[in-house]
Design a protein around this motif. Structure first.
Motif, PDB file in Angstrom:
ATOM      1  N   VAL A 216      54.726  -4.070 -24.132  1.00 52.26           N
ATOM      2  CA  VAL A 216      54.571  -4.034 -25.461  1.00 52.26           C
ATOM      3  C   VAL A 216      55.646  -4.004 -26.249  1.00 52.26           C
ATOM      4  O   VAL A 216      56.991  -3.987 -26.297  1.00 52.26           O
ATOM      5  N   ASN A 217      55.476  -4.387 -28.045  1.00 50.54           N
ATOM      6  CA  ASN A 217      56.229  -4.415 -28.476  1.00 50.54           C
ATOM      7  C   ASN A 217      56.787  -2.998 -29.056  1.00 50.54           C
ATOM      8  O   ASN A 217      55.541  -2.317 -30.113  1.00 50.54           O
ATOM      9  N   ASN A 228      51.328  -7.753 -31.281  1.00 46.32           N
ATOM     10  CA  ASN A 228      52.284  -8.952 -31.574  1.00 46.32           C
ATOM     11  C   ASN A 228      52.540  -9.542 -33.269  1.00 46.32           C
ATOM     12  O   ASN A 228      52.902 -10.141 -33.974  1.00 46.32           O
ATOM     13  N   GLU A 229      51.251  -9.789 -33.624  1.00 44.28           N
ATOM     14  CA  GLU A 229      50.915 -10.031 -35.151  1.00 44.28           C
ATOM     15  C   GLU A 229      51.587  -9.429 -36.179  1.00 44.28           C
ATOM     16  O   GLU A 229      51.872  -9.405 -37.543  1.00 44.28           O
ATOM     17  N   VAL A 231      54.274  -8.136 -35.795  1.00 45.59           N
ATOM     18  CA  VAL A 231      55.988  -8.007 -35.214  1.00 45.59           C
ATOM     19  C   VAL A 231      56.417 -10.151 -35.910  1.00 45.59           C
ATOM     20  O   VAL A 231      56.073 -10.780 -36.046  1.00 45.59           O
ATOM     21  N   ARG A 245      60.667  -4.472 -26.046  1.00 46.01           N
ATOM     22  CA  ARG A 245      59.730  -4.279 -25.155  1.00 46.01           C
ATOM     23  C   ARG A 245      60.047  -3.627 -24.131  1.00 46.01           C
ATOM     24  O   ARG A 245      61.027  -3.341 -23.826  1.00 46.01           O
ATOM     25  N   ASP A 351      63.119  -8.369 -28.468  1.00 46.04           N
ATOM     26  CA  ASP A 351      62.357  -9.121 -29.275  1.00 46.04           C
ATOM     27  C   ASP A 351      63.727 -10.319 -30.299  1.00 46.04           C
ATOM     28  O   ASP A 351      63.020 -11.696 -30.031  1.00 46.04           O
ATOM     29  N   SER A 390      53.003 -14.148 -20.360  1.00 43.42           N
ATOM     30  CA  SER A 390      51.347 -13.545 -20.859  1.00 43.42           C
ATOM     31  C   SER A 390      50.852 -15.264 -21.493  1.00 43.42           C
ATOM     32  O   SER A 390      50.010 -14.131 -21.931  1.00 43.42           O
ATOM     33  N   TYR A 391      51.667 -15.963 -21.227  1.00 43.69           N
ATOM     34  CA  TYR A 391      51.062 -17.284 -21.514  1.00 43.69           C
ATOM     35  C   TYR A 391      50.508 -17.888 -20.581  1.00 43.69           C
ATOM     36  O   TYR A 391      51.226 -17.975 -19.747  1.00 43.69           O
ATOM     37  N   ARG A 479      46.139 -13.830 -27.685  1.00 41.95           N
ATOM     38  CA  ARG A 479      45.982 -12.218 -26.642  1.00 41.95           C
ATOM     39  C   ARG A 479      45.148 -11.053 -27.336  1.00 41.95           C
ATOM     40  O   ARG A 479      44.509 -11.177 -28.326  1.00 41.95           O
ATOM     41  N   TRP A 481      44.271  -7.834 -27.990  1.00 39.85           N
ATOM     42  CA  TRP A 481      44.271  -6.832 -30.244  1.00 39.85           C
ATOM     43  C   TRP A 481      44.911  -5.609 -28.945  1.00 39.85           C
ATOM     44  O   TRP A 481      44.165  -4.984 -29.140  1.00 39.85           O
TER      45      TRP A 481
END
Length: 911
Positions: A216-217, A228-229, A231, A245, A351, A390-391, A479, A481
């Motif tokens: 996680v961030n 994610n949104e 950051v 991370r 990141d 993650s993708y 991703r 939430w």
RNA sequence: GCCGAUGUGGCGAAAUGGCAGACGCAGGGGACUUAAAAUCCCCUGACCGCAAGGUCAUGCGGGUUCGAGUCCCGCCAUCGGCACCA
């Protein structure tokens, strides 16, 4: 300070107090009893009654994005959208709709918590003080909110339902067959889950709210994880602190299950194309295939995702993300150290570093080889951090000839590049990433040579499927939430943790009856020294008598704003988040709208800033769809029409900010010009959606206009007396105001055509512009009317009445005051302006007998002639050719053609 | 790099393919006033001309059309979003 144009300082508080006292803008729910003297009831013949939904007029729901009540107070950007929705609310009320126009507070948030950490003051106190200040500022602008529906996300009576909705998510799963959420009880548990623990794990893995141990961030400075949104470029959106991370156990919401519906349902809603595009990009749907590659000698397979399965013959190596689970097991011992070192290196990067250092690609060879299934060739397996864990599948097949990133990587590490797509003539194949014809794509197993890219994709996928080596699939950038935060000032999760007989931990929902679950008081709002959230400090609260432990994370600020528009519908209902009757009345369109257009499903108009284009609007749509699936709301989308107001810049054309010192404080503008002028200027500056700079002289301009309106009605002599009286005895100003009289030329006489025509032009223009949200040109139409009317010898009351109705949505205080003066001599008694029917224009009055027609020669205007409105083609042609001014331009030329546009123009083409 | 929006007087802006600059700000002139403020009236895109009038002009370059700020193609600039998403 300049001389006051009119006594707005007396008028504005007077009407604000009266509206508040009389509950003028109360919106009535089905079943509520409307008091006998309420103007809404009087207008609609419902005085003293308790009408059902179908007896009430049709609804219109106008919503503002509710603000975070910061300590800095309101800036001039906030009231821009609020003014627009208020004008429309007043307009719709006049048209006869039952208007819902509420306001509230998005009151959880970091600043109050940080202040608490510093000073020990409970965030609730800070929040309440800020709300009080925002309330004062917003009320001073005279908005017609129904304050009885005010909500604050921090109110336990509000967040009990935020917690309740969380439990709805927790107790639901997404059924891929029906493509909707269903109660977790409908989930069929397979037979091989033969112990209660396994059954529980199976269920927990499918809930819409679930716990996951994942990278996680983590923001050390804020002491919390971020979505994610939240950051931006490796830093926290709030505060700009570095983010790293970290693997942690966190609550997630399964928004990805809704990716397809969130995307598809954009079609049916009235949002700007650019905003829809932002949501589409965020969801990031891409069609492609997964392909299995066997790892040489290991008996393992690596699955990759690609959007270009047609280029499979050009795959000359594979790349796994450094975090890929197979890395350790496929790496031979002699490469172990190098691989581990690279993994550590990648994990250690924040990141921010990953973003900044992205120019140069890095990676290492694992020492393992894989088999390309189409031709049996051995290709190396690398790891590199340009592949994201993650993708997709966290692994790719690299086709360096036709992918920019793979090409860059292959160049750097000397990997082979094989052409498999033939570009159009004259284009270089190396690095060509568009469609073309398949080449070098043939083996004993399958051949694609000569196929177009589209065809090759279809062919190779069906071959892969027939061989059991792959299949068509769709991937999303979206991703799940990340829904938990390590904070104090947020909604606690209604979850407790227990251990079963085997000692393994499991979660359990708190019963609805125990809601709201209120955060315990603390002396210290910091996270614990060992990094647990602040709530962990309250050990009495955390530990239940039976040994269970409460969840100590809290929900993010987005939670409360995901559903506030629903709470407004029925803000004080104690037994449900919203009653079915209220939900159905305010959210459903009406088929029997009684002459009015029926409105739209959900919120009819939602106005707010672009900063919420993806986060809030995507999250709220997601929650709404879950509630829809579970039968709690009746529309699949919450916000039918949405408009983003443009940013208001400082007078220097820069974004307003404290550090630039260009912030305009509405309080000061109000003191000098009043709320009506402020509202009018906010709308007159330019189109609502545009970015535009503030100009204080512009306020003075619309203020002068309001002064002209005042003088259109008020007797000059009484005005002079009033001013002199006030100057001598300012404390009694309000008392002297009753001496202000209507001008003697305001008379109850019929209007002549030179008066009714400008009025009806104005009615038409203002009405059309309001429908299209063109507030700036509507105001200019009002100005044009006043410029004309001020010169009239006699001013008919009926014309002025209609004008005040047009003015009222924009400048409601002044309009009410003049309306009252206009009616004080009329025995019919005072009629409330707020609910007076909107005037309609008479098209017959607007018909012109003659028209001014430009005469062009070869496209240039040479004359303007006057012709009868009914003039025929031939007559217009003749009149144009007869023009004295046009004639010289025709000299020595031959008329080739004459273009006649009826009622518009004549163009003589000559050569 | 990709996606989207925007580009018109000194400034904010307006214009269903049909008189570019409505409305407002700023500026200039005049009336009222002992004077100022306020108010009211007139002028105000640029250039040429004593004037009548003319020429140019909607970021740049092309095109379609009798006619383009508006439609099409190619650039440039500014703003916003996304950005190693395979």
């Amino acid at each position: 300070m300049a001389r006051r144009q009119y006594p707005f300082h007396l008028i504005e508080p007077k009407w604000q107090q009266r509206w508040e006292k009389e509950g003028t803008f109360r919106a009535w729910n089905p079943g509520e009893t409307i008091p006998a003297d309420h103007p809404f009831g009087v207008r609609h013949g419902l005085s003293g009654k308790a009408p059902s939904g179908s007896q009430l007029p049709p609804k219109f729901y106008l919503l503002d994005m509710f603000p975070y009540p910061s300590g800095a107070g309101l800036h001039v950007g906030h009231p821009e959208g609020y003014t627009a929705t208020d004008i429309l609310s007043r307009y719709r009320r006049a048209q006869g709709y039952n208007v819902l126009h509420p306001m509230g507070w998005d009151a959880f948030g970091l600043p109050a918590e940080q202040y608490a950490v510093k000073t020990g003051q409970h965030p609730r106190l800070t929040t309440e003080a800020n709300i009080a200040n925002f309330t004062r500022q917003i009320k001073s602008l005279g908005f017609s909110y129904d304050w009885s529906r005010e909500v604050a996300t921090t109110d336990p009576e509000y967040f009990r339902w935020t917690q309740w909705i969380f439990l709805q998510l927790y107790n639901a799963w997404f059924n891929p067959e029906t493509r909707r959420a269903e109660p977790i009880s409908t989930l069929v548990i397979p037979d091989d889950c033969d112990t209660p623990a396994r059954q529980r794990a199976y269920r927990d893995d499918r809930r819409l709210a679930y716990v996951s141990e994942a990278p996680v961030n983590w923001c050390p400075e804020l002491g919390t994880v971020l979505a994610n949104e939240e950051v931006v470029d490796g830093r926290s959106e709030v505060g700009g602190f570095p983010v790293v991370r970290k693997s942690m156990r966190q609550w997630m919401l399964r928004i990805t299950a809704y990716a397809e519906r969130l995307l598809g349902d954009l079609e049916g809603i009235d949002w700007s194309e650019s905003l829809k595009e932002m949501q589409r990009n965020w969801i990031g749907r891409s069609e492609g295939a997964v392909v299995d590659f066997a790892v040489c000698g290991a008996g393992k397979r690596i699955t990759v995702f690609t959007t270009r399965p047609d280029t499979l013959f050009g795959a000359t190596y594979l790349v796994l993300s450094p975090e890929h689970p197979l890395v350790a097991s496929i790496t031979p011992p002699e490469r172990g150290a190098a691989v581990a070192e690279y993994q550590a290196h990648a994990a250690g990067k924040s990141d921010l570093e990953r973003t900044e250092l992205s120019k140069e690609k890095t990676g290492v060879f694992t020492g393992a080889m894989a088999i390309n299934p189409v031709n049996g060739e051995s290709i190396p397996i690398w790891i590199a951090d340009y592949v994201l864990a993650s993708y997709g599948t966290g692994a790719i097949m690299a086709v360096p000839a036709h992918d920019t990133r793979d090409h860059e990587f292959a160049e750097k590490f000397g990997l082979p590049v094989v052409q498999v797509v033939e570009p159009p003539q004259g284009r270089e194949w190396r690095g060509y990433t568009e469609d073309g014809l398949a080449v070098n794509s043939s083996s004993s197993r399958v051949s694609l040579n000569g196929c177009s890219t589209a065809e090759a994709k279809i062919r190779i996928v069906s071959w892969l499927e027939s061989q059991g080596l792959g299949r068509r699939t769709i991937n999303y950038k979206l991703r799940d939430w990340l829904f938990s935060r390590q904070r104090y000032w947020g909604e606690p999760f209604p979850i407790v943790w227990r251990r079963d007989a085997d000692g393994s931990l499991y979660s359990e929902a708190v019963s609805d009856r125990e809601l709201p679950l209120v955060p315990p008081p603390l002396d210290d709002y910091k996270p614990t020294p060992d990094g647990r959230p602040p709530l962990a400090r309250a050990s009495d609260w955390v530990t239940l008598p039976d040994g269970a432990l409460r969840e100590t994370n809290t929900m993010p600020q987005w939670a409360g704003s995901c559903w506030y528009y629903l709470r407004y519908l029925d803000a004080h209902h104690g037994g449900r988040f919203v009653s079915e009757g209220a939900e159905s009345y305010w959210m459903r369109p009406r088929s029997d709208a009684g002459g009015l257009p029926p409105g739209s499903p959900g919120v009819d108009l939602y106005v707010g800033g672009t900063e919420h284009a993806v986060l809030h609007l995507l999250y709220a749509r997601f929650w709404h769809k879950v509630l829809f699936d579970l039968g709690h709301v009746s529309t699949p989308e919450p916000f039918f029409k949405l408009v983003n107001q443009g940013l208001i810049l400082g007078t220097d054309g820069q974004k307003m900010s404290k550090s630039r010192g260009n912030v305009v404080n509405p309080d000061e503008v109000l003191a000098e010009y009043g709320a009506d002028a402020f509202r009018l200027y906010e709308m007159f500056m330019g189109p609502l959606q545009d970015v535009k700079p503030w100009n204080t002289q512009g306020v003075a301009g619309v203020y002068k206009f309001l002064g002209r309106v005042w003088r259109l009605f008020i007797d000059e002599a009484s005005e002079t007396e009033f001013e002199q009286a006030c100057a001598g005895d300012p404390a009694n100003s309000a008392g002297y105001a009753s001496g202000l009289r209507l001008a003697s030329n305001v008379q109850d006489v019929p209007a002549d055509v030179f008066q009714s025509k400008p009025l009806h032009l104005c009615i038409r223009k203002v009405t059309e512009d309001l429908e299209a949200l063109r507030f700036n040109t509507a105001i200019s139409a009002l100005m044009i009317f006043v410029n004309e009317a001020i010169a009239w010898e006699v001013k008919p009351v009926e014309v002025l009445r209609n004008f005040l109705q047009l003015l009222a949505p924009f400048a409601p205080h002044l309009a009410e005051e003049l309306w009252e003066k206009l009616h004080q001599n009329h025995p019919s008694g005072r009629v409330s302006l707020s609910y007076s029917p909107w005037p309609t224009f008479d098209p017959a009055l607007l018909v012109e007998d003659t028209l001014e027609i430009p005469v062009q020669v070869n496209g240039k205007v040479r004359d303007v002639i006057r012709v009868a409105a009914t003039a025929t083609h031939i007559e217009m042609e003749g009149a144009a050719l007869a023009s004295e001014k046009a004639r010289p331009f025709l000299a020595g030329k031959q008329v080739r053609k004459i273009i006649v546009v009826p009622r518009k123009l004549v163009n003589i083409v000559a050569a």
